[in-house]
Scaffold this motif. Structure first.
Motif, PDB file in Angstrom:
ATOM      1  N   TRP A   6      21.999  15.340  10.862  1.00  0.00           N
ATOM      2  CA  TRP A   6      22.713  14.224  10.966  1.00  0.00           C
ATOM      3  C   TRP A   6      22.621  13.953  11.792  1.00  0.00           C
ATOM      4  CZ3 TRP A   6      26.374  12.286   6.852  1.00  0.00           C
ATOM      5  CH2 TRP A   6      26.784  13.724   6.289  1.00  0.00           C
ATOM      6  N   THR A   7      21.946  14.254  13.375  1.00  0.00           N
ATOM      7  CA  THR A   7      21.609  13.398  13.852  1.00  0.00           C
ATOM      8  C   THR A   7      20.372  12.071  13.986  1.00  0.00           C
ATOM      9  OG1 THR A   7      19.735  14.828  14.597  1.00  0.00           O
ATOM     10  CG2 THR A   7      21.949  15.160  15.569  1.00  0.00           C
ATOM     11  N   GLU A   8      19.791  12.461  13.176  1.00  0.00           N
ATOM     12  CA  GLU A   8      17.868  11.263  13.365  1.00  0.00           C
ATOM     13  C   GLU A   8      18.281  11.190  11.459  1.00  0.00           C
ATOM     14  OE1 GLU A   8      14.686  12.262  14.598  1.00  0.00           O
ATOM     15  OE2 GLU A   8      15.674  13.944  15.918  1.00  0.00           O
ATOM     16  N   TRP A   9      17.675   9.760  11.240  1.00  0.00           N
ATOM     17  CA  TRP A   9      17.693   8.997   9.915  1.00  0.00           C
ATOM     18  C   TRP A   9      16.631   7.632   9.949  1.00  0.00           C
ATOM     19  CZ3 TRP A   9      21.507   9.601   6.041  1.00  0.00           C
ATOM     20  CH2 TRP A   9      22.559  10.544   6.909  1.00  0.00           C
ATOM     21  N   GLU A  10      15.885   7.891   9.263  1.00  0.00           N
ATOM     22  CA  GLU A  10      15.003   6.669   8.420  1.00  0.00           C
ATOM     23  C   GLU A  10      15.112   6.165   7.222  1.00  0.00           C
ATOM     24  OE1 GLU A  10      11.425   8.818   7.663  1.00  0.00           O
ATOM     25  OE2 GLU A  10      11.008   9.485   9.825  1.00  0.00           O
ATOM     26  N   ARG A  12      14.007   2.307   5.035  1.00  0.00           N
ATOM     27  CA  ARG A  12      12.876   1.436   4.663  1.00  0.00           C
ATOM     28  C   ARG A  12      14.111   0.721   3.598  1.00  0.00           C
ATOM     29  NH1 ARG A  12       8.153   1.538   4.707  1.00  0.00           N
ATOM     30  NH2 ARG A  12       7.802   2.966   5.096  1.00  0.00           N
ATOM     31  N   MET A  13      13.729  -0.998   3.942  1.00  0.00           N
ATOM     32  CA  MET A  13      14.064  -1.684   3.391  1.00  0.00           C
ATOM     33  C   MET A  13      13.099  -2.838   3.240  1.00  0.00           C
ATOM     34  SD  MET A  13      17.964  -2.888   3.508  1.00  0.00           S
ATOM     35  CE  MET A  13      19.752  -3.449   1.972  1.00  0.00           C
ATOM     36  N   MET A  14      12.815  -2.967   1.603  1.00  0.00           N
ATOM     37  CA  MET A  14      11.727  -4.058   1.329  1.00  0.00           C
ATOM     38  C   MET A  14      10.512  -3.792   2.850  1.00  0.00           C
ATOM     39  SD  MET A  14      14.032  -7.333  -0.219  1.00  0.00           S
ATOM     40  CE  MET A  14      13.713  -8.247   0.777  1.00  0.00           C
ATOM     41  N   ASP A  15      10.714  -4.607   3.481  1.00  0.00           N
ATOM     42  CA  ASP A  15       9.220  -4.784   4.080  1.00  0.00           C
ATOM     43  C   ASP A  15      10.031  -4.299   5.627  1.00  0.00           C
ATOM     44  OD1 ASP A  15       7.500  -5.651   2.885  1.00  0.00           O
ATOM     45  OD2 ASP A  15       7.949  -7.955   3.262  1.00  0.00           O
ATOM     46  N   SER A  16      11.392  -4.180   6.051  1.00  0.00           N
ATOM     47  CA  SER A  16      11.236  -3.562   6.653  1.00  0.00           C
ATOM     48  C   SER A  16      11.917  -1.786   7.271  1.00  0.00           C
ATOM     49  CB  SER A  16      12.337  -3.817   7.226  1.00  0.00           C
ATOM     50  OG  SER A  16      12.802  -5.958   7.603  1.00  0.00           O
ATOM     51  N   PHE A  17      11.105  -1.433   8.051  1.00  0.00           N
ATOM     52  CA  PHE A  17      12.068   0.183   8.545  1.00  0.00           C
ATOM     53  C   PHE A  17      11.745   0.634   9.622  1.00  0.00           C
ATOM     54  CE2 PHE A  17       7.504  -0.265   8.308  1.00  0.00           C
ATOM     55  CZ  PHE A  17       6.630   0.487   9.885  1.00  0.00           C
ATOM     56  N   GLY A  18      12.369   1.703   9.399  1.00  0.00           N
ATOM     57  CA  GLY A  18      12.923   2.278  11.195  1.00  0.00           C
ATOM     58  C   GLY A  18      13.342   3.213  10.954  1.00  0.00           C
ATOM     59  N   GLN A  19      13.711   3.770  12.196  1.00  0.00           N
ATOM     60  CA  GLN A  19      14.389   5.001  12.678  1.00  0.00           C
ATOM     61  C   GLN A  19      16.277   5.045  13.738  1.00  0.00           C
ATOM     62  OE1 GLN A  19      12.803   8.256  15.415  1.00  0.00           O
ATOM     63  NE2 GLN A  19      12.403   9.562  14.052  1.00  0.00           N
ATOM     64  N   ILE A  20      16.287   6.292  12.999  1.00  0.00           N
ATOM     65  CA  ILE A  20      17.899   5.932  13.708  1.00  0.00           C
ATOM     66  C   ILE A  20      18.216   6.853  14.821  1.00  0.00           C
ATOM     67  CG2 ILE A  20      20.447   5.354  13.074  1.00  0.00           C
ATOM     68  CD1 ILE A  20      19.768   3.361  11.434  1.00  0.00           C
ATOM     69  N   LYS A  21      18.499   7.382  15.655  1.00  0.00           N
ATOM     70  CA  LYS A  21      18.577   8.716  16.632  1.00  0.00           C
ATOM     71  C   LYS A  21      20.198   8.604  17.275  1.00  0.00           C
ATOM     72  CE  LYS A  21      14.986   9.409  18.829  1.00  0.00           C
ATOM     73  NZ  LYS A  21      13.785  10.259  19.141  1.00  0.00           N
ATOM     74  N   ASN A  29      28.280   9.655  20.537  1.00  0.00           N
ATOM     75  CA  ASN A  29      28.770   8.072  20.956  1.00  0.00           C
ATOM     76  C   ASN A  29      28.349   7.084  21.166  1.00  0.00           C
ATOM     77  OD1 ASN A  29      32.012   8.599  22.050  1.00  0.00           O
ATOM     78  ND2 ASN A  29      30.747  10.574  22.432  1.00  0.00           N
ATOM     79  N   GLU A  30      26.148   7.213  21.135  1.00  0.00           N
ATOM     80  CA  GLU A  30      25.670   6.265  21.381  1.00  0.00           C
ATOM     81  C   GLU A  30      24.719   6.846  20.202  1.00  0.00           C
ATOM     82  OE1 GLU A  30      23.358   4.384  25.130  1.00  0.00           O
ATOM     83  OE2 GLU A  30      24.640   5.919  25.502  1.00  0.00           O
ATOM     84  N   TRP A  31      24.265   5.462  19.658  1.00  0.00           N
ATOM     85  CA  TRP A  31      23.578   5.796  18.676  1.00  0.00           C
ATOM     86  C   TRP A  31      21.825   4.288  19.339  1.00  0.00           C
ATOM     87  CZ3 TRP A  31      22.700   9.102  14.902  1.00  0.00           C
ATOM     88  CH2 TRP A  31      23.918  10.023  14.052  1.00  0.00           C
ATOM     89  N   GLU A  32      21.213   4.716  19.190  1.00  0.00           N
ATOM     90  CA  GLU A  32      19.489   4.234  19.594  1.00  0.00           C
ATOM     91  C   GLU A  32      18.879   4.031  17.557  1.00  0.00           C
ATOM     92  OE1 GLU A  32      16.862   3.877  22.902  1.00  0.00           O
ATOM     93  OE2 GLU A  32      16.004   4.905  21.527  1.00  0.00           O
ATOM     94  N   LEU A  33      18.793   2.658  17.047  1.00  0.00           N
ATOM     95  CA  LEU A  33      17.716   2.324  16.150  1.00  0.00           C
ATOM     96  C   LEU A  33      16.816   1.436  16.905  1.00  0.00           C
ATOM     97  CD1 LEU A  33      18.870   0.585  12.791  1.00  0.00           C
ATOM     98  CD2 LEU A  33      16.855  -0.995  14.666  1.00  0.00           C
ATOM     99  N   ARG A  34      15.485   1.788  16.130  1.00  0.00           N
ATOM    100  CA  ARG A  34      14.077   1.569  16.672  1.00  0.00           C
ATOM    101  C   ARG A  34      13.185   0.853  14.894  1.00  0.00           C
ATOM    102  NH1 ARG A  34      11.488   3.331  21.338  1.00  0.00           N
ATOM    103  NH2 ARG A  34      13.148   3.905  22.829  1.00  0.00           N
ATOM    104  N   GLY A  35      13.305   0.009  15.254  1.00  0.00           N
ATOM    105  CA  GLY A  35      12.752  -0.666  13.460  1.00  0.00           C
ATOM    106  C   GLY A  35      12.366  -2.314  14.274  1.00  0.00           C
ATOM    107  N   ASN A  36      10.795  -2.269  13.128  1.00  0.00           N
ATOM    108  CA  ASN A  36      10.111  -3.597  13.514  1.00  0.00           C
ATOM    109  C   ASN A  36      10.221  -4.591  14.977  1.00  0.00           C
ATOM    110  OD1 ASN A  36      10.221  -4.078  10.776  1.00  0.00           O
ATOM    111  ND2 ASN A  36      11.479  -4.398  11.138  1.00  0.00           N
TER     112      ASN A  36
END
Length: 128
Positions: A6-10, A12-21, A29-36
């Motif tokens: 449950w600590t890493e996610w990907e 994809r929505m239409m042309d947008s994609f990224g990773q959350i971890k 207590n702290e997450w980071e989203l990297r995308g576009n």
């Protein structure tokens, strides 16, 4: 979600994609989203209180929280300076189906919106 991790996610929505971890493995207590080409940080306002978050892309900062304290069926921005963003379950107590009311200013990025959607759903879904 990869094999119960449950600590890493990907996403994809239409042309947008990224990773959350999780920024630090094992620290919810702290997450980071990297995308576009953007980085969005999600951090609890108070350690261990997963009902209120500070979400920032280092350009804009939003405070996002549960509308009714311990009930995680509805999440809102703490003020409407940047517009309205409301994420809520279609049926009370059932985290399988969600609705989103998005009336945010145009300068709030898709990635900031995705971060709020992630926080809402992640912290409202029982983990097994």
């Amino acid at each position: 979600l990869s094999q119960g991790d449950w600590t890493e996610w990907e996403y994809r929505m239409m042309d947008s994609f990224g990773q959350i971890k999780q920024r630090f493995k094992g620290d919810q207590n702290e997450w980071e989203l990297r995308g576009n080409g953007q980085i969005v940080t999600m951090r609890t306002l108070f350690r261990g209180n997963f009902r209120e978050w500070r979400i920032t892309d280092n350009r804009k900062t939003l405070r996002f929280k549960t509308k009714f304290g311990n009930i995680s069926d509805e999440w809102i921005l703490d003020n409407n300076r940047n517009g309205i963003f409301d994420v809520y379950t279609n049926f009370e107590g059932d985290p399988r189906a969600w609705s989103i009311a998005d009336e945010l200013d145009e300068d709030i990025s898709f990635e900031m919106r995705m971060a709020m959607i992630f926080i809402s759903i992640y912290y409202s879904t029982p983990k097994q």
